[in-house]
Scaffold this motif. Sequence first.
Motif, PDB file in Angstrom:
ATOM      1  N   ARG A 149       0.926  -1.247  -0.218  1.00  0.00           N
ATOM      2  CA  ARG A 149       0.092   0.049  -0.172  1.00  0.00           C
ATOM      3  C   ARG A 149       0.893   1.327   0.217  1.00  0.00           C
ATOM      4  O   ARG A 149       1.920   1.346   0.543  1.00  0.00           O
TER       5      ARG A 149
ATOM      6  N   THR B 127      -5.288  14.411  11.449  1.00  0.00           N
ATOM      7  CA  THR B 127      -6.518  13.567  11.685  1.00  0.00           C
ATOM      8  C   THR B 127      -6.312  12.304  11.622  1.00  0.00           C
ATOM      9  O   THR B 127      -5.722  11.713  11.111  1.00  0.00           O
TER      10      THR B 127
ATOM     11  N   PRO C   1      -6.674  -1.671   7.525  1.00  0.00           N
ATOM     12  CA  PRO C   1      -7.444  -1.492   6.087  1.00  0.00           C
ATOM     13  C   PRO C   1      -8.050  -2.862   5.765  1.00  0.00           C
ATOM     14  O   PRO C   1      -7.594  -3.643   6.396  1.00  0.00           O
TER      15      PRO C   1
ATOM     16  N   ARG D 237      -9.089  15.394  -0.247  1.00  0.00           N
ATOM     17  CA  ARG D 237      -9.132  15.675   1.228  1.00  0.00           C
ATOM     18  C   ARG D 237      -9.001  14.274   1.880  1.00  0.00           C
ATOM     19  O   ARG D 237      -8.663  14.043   2.882  1.00  0.00           O
ATOM     20  N   SER D 238      -9.269  13.194   1.010  1.00  0.00           N
ATOM     21  CA  SER D 238      -9.045  11.752   1.720  1.00  0.00           C
ATOM     22  C   SER D 238      -7.887  10.833   0.587  1.00  0.00           C
ATOM     23  O   SER D 238      -8.253  10.949  -0.594  1.00  0.00           O
ATOM     24  N   PRO D 239      -6.778  10.921   1.162  1.00  0.00           N
ATOM     25  CA  PRO D 239      -5.694  10.452   0.274  1.00  0.00           C
ATOM     26  C   PRO D 239      -6.055   9.386  -0.665  1.00  0.00           C
ATOM     27  O   PRO D 239      -5.568   9.032  -1.906  1.00  0.00           O
ATOM     28  N   GLY D 240      -6.764   8.311  -0.378  1.00  0.00           N
ATOM     29  CA  GLY D 240      -7.369   7.384  -0.755  1.00  0.00           C
ATOM     30  C   GLY D 240      -7.938   7.450  -2.027  1.00  0.00           C
ATOM     31  O   GLY D 240      -8.360   6.563  -2.971  1.00  0.00           O
TER      32      GLY D 240
ATOM     33  N   ASN E  40      -1.356   6.914   2.269  1.00  0.00           N
ATOM     34  CA  ASN E  40      -2.765   6.490   2.147  1.00  0.00           C
ATOM     35  C   ASN E  40      -3.027   6.306   3.853  1.00  0.00           C
ATOM     36  O   ASN E  40      -2.612   4.971   4.171  1.00  0.00           O
ATOM     37  N   PRO E  41      -3.711   6.996   4.527  1.00  0.00           N
ATOM     38  CA  PRO E  41      -3.787   6.665   6.114  1.00  0.00           C
ATOM     39  C   PRO E  41      -4.491   5.553   6.242  1.00  0.00           C
ATOM     40  O   PRO E  41      -5.554   5.196   5.267  1.00  0.00           O
TER      41      PRO E  41
ATOM     42  N   ARG F 155     -16.090   9.128   1.375  1.00  0.00           N
ATOM     43  CA  ARG F 155     -16.104   8.032   0.640  1.00  0.00           C
ATOM     44  C   ARG F 155     -17.372   7.316   0.954  1.00  0.00           C
ATOM     45  O   ARG F 155     -17.904   7.086   2.203  1.00  0.00           O
TER      46      ARG F 155
HETATM   47  P1  AMP Z   1      -9.058   1.223   3.712  1.00  0.00           P
HETATM   48  O1  AMP Z   1      -8.268   1.195   4.669  1.00  0.00           O
HETATM   49  O2  AMP Z   1      -8.639   0.636   2.225  1.00  0.00           O
HETATM   50  O3  AMP Z   1     -10.453   1.088   3.864  1.00  0.00           O
HETATM   51  O4  AMP Z   1      -9.080   2.783   3.000  1.00  0.00           O
HETATM   52  C1  AMP Z   1      -9.212   4.007   4.229  1.00  0.00           C
HETATM   53  C2  AMP Z   1      -9.813   4.995   3.454  1.00  0.00           C
HETATM   54  O5  AMP Z   1      -9.955   6.094   4.525  1.00  0.00           O
HETATM   55  C3  AMP Z   1      -8.931   5.787   2.617  1.00  0.00           C
HETATM   56  O6  AMP Z   1      -9.565   6.120   1.317  1.00  0.00           O
HETATM   57  C4  AMP Z   1      -8.309   7.068   3.334  1.00  0.00           C
HETATM   58  O7  AMP Z   1      -7.718   7.937   2.460  1.00  0.00           O
HETATM   59  C5  AMP Z   1      -9.447   7.337   4.129  1.00  0.00           C
HETATM   60  N1  AMP Z   1      -8.807   7.833   5.327  1.00  0.00           N
HETATM   61  C6  AMP Z   1      -8.303   7.348   6.465  1.00  0.00           C
HETATM   62  N2  AMP Z   1      -7.862   8.355   7.165  1.00  0.00           N
HETATM   63  C7  AMP Z   1      -8.304   9.506   6.829  1.00  0.00           C
HETATM   64  C8  AMP Z   1      -8.236  10.722   7.340  1.00  0.00           C
HETATM   65  N3  AMP Z   1      -7.675  11.086   8.422  1.00  0.00           N
HETATM   66  N4  AMP Z   1      -8.257  11.634   6.437  1.00  0.00           N
HETATM   67  C9  AMP Z   1      -9.109  11.743   5.467  1.00  0.00           C
HETATM   68  N5  AMP Z   1      -9.307  10.262   4.755  1.00  0.00           N
HETATM   69  C10 AMP Z   1      -8.893   9.276   5.635  1.00  0.00           C
END
Ligand code: AMP
Length: 363
Positions: free
Chosen positions: A72, A132, A157, A243-246, A76-77, A211
């Motif tokens: 990963r 955050t 994740p 705003r959300s790296p994912g 991506n947090p 999301r």
């Molecule tokens: P997953 O762990 O694969 O379910 O992905 C977690 C999702 O939550 C990803 O899209 C991340 O970018 C998002 N996410 C997790 N922590 C944060 C945060 N502090 N701010 C914004 N998005 C977050």
Amino acid sequence: MIKTKIWHVDRQSNTNSTNQEQNKKLYSELIEGAEMLRSGGLVAFPTETVYGLGADARNSEAVAGIFEAKGRPSDNPLIVHIADINQLGELVLPYPQLAKELMNRFWPGPLTIVLPVQPDKLSPLVTAGLSTVGIRMPDHSVSLELLRLSECPVAAPSANRSGRPSPTLAQHVLDDLDGRIDGIVDGGPTGVGLESTVVELEDERTLRILRPGGITEEALIEAFPDVCIVKEHVNDEMVEKPRSPGMKYTHYAPKGELSIVQGDSLNVIVYINKQLEIAKSENKLTGVLAFSEHVSEYKADRVIDCGSEKRLDEAAQRLYAALREFDEAGVQFMWAEACKTEGIGGALMNRLVKAAGHQIIYV
Ligand code: AMP
Ligand code: MG
């Protein structure tokens, strides 16, 4: 190569039972996995959304293991999972009252709330350097008990290799991560089948959906009619500084080429069959993901039934397994029928569109 241990949890105990015998059984089945988590191991476990790959969120070495096992991207947090609201106090800074109300209404459940993180309490790898952290409490007796027994906040994740569909069965986890993680708790198929809804609070009256997921936009509106709900994810591909790296990653991409076909059912069927003919004349392996109502109309090598178009919750449960099945069959070209974006259909289309790399054909 690590030896990945598997614990089969009795499906009987996979309910929110107060039966003491069952609780004892669950305890004995989960204690070893919980101890692994506490001592820095990587353990996959079922939740009501998809299988998660857990590690102690305070332990940087353990959390680094998640990124390595999944492949990963490190920016991506990760979402932190808790079993008890009292764990929140030491993880986050004071947060808006609206967040508290969201927790009261939707926890345990598939809602991740982005909150201001308390410095130095979690591994910086969990937050990917953000101020955050996304937190949720899963609505699944196995994950709740595992989290409780582990006595740590668990970063988790989805338990797939990065870029693969999220796992909805323990077998999917094994297919992707066998030999790369310490253990898998097999608790049978997950519930929703899609990941949690991620929300962020702009102020006491504005909620941003980063999301879409198990908690639908409609459910949020119904619970909080006075709150302004902004959908950040609609223009996923246009977000330059997400705003959300994912958001900037193409998730869930199958190996073959997937297109979504949207329009009147009859037009969709005619269009897809025409494409099937062309692909077959070129000796390509083809697949169609269709609703039960239309399955018999298609002449592809693989036609996967995702349930009735009146039961989008079932389609959500089946989507990722279907994408994996296409991969395993070596399907080169796939078409999927679009669905309504109401209720869970919003999250379903969001995942499908991502899997298709935004390739939508309107007919
Ligand atoms: P997953 O762990 O694969 O379910 O992905 C977690 C999702 O939550 C990803 O899209 C991340 O970018 C998002 N996410 C997790 N922590 C944060 C945060 N502090 N701010 C914004 N998005 C977050
Ligand atoms: Mg994931």
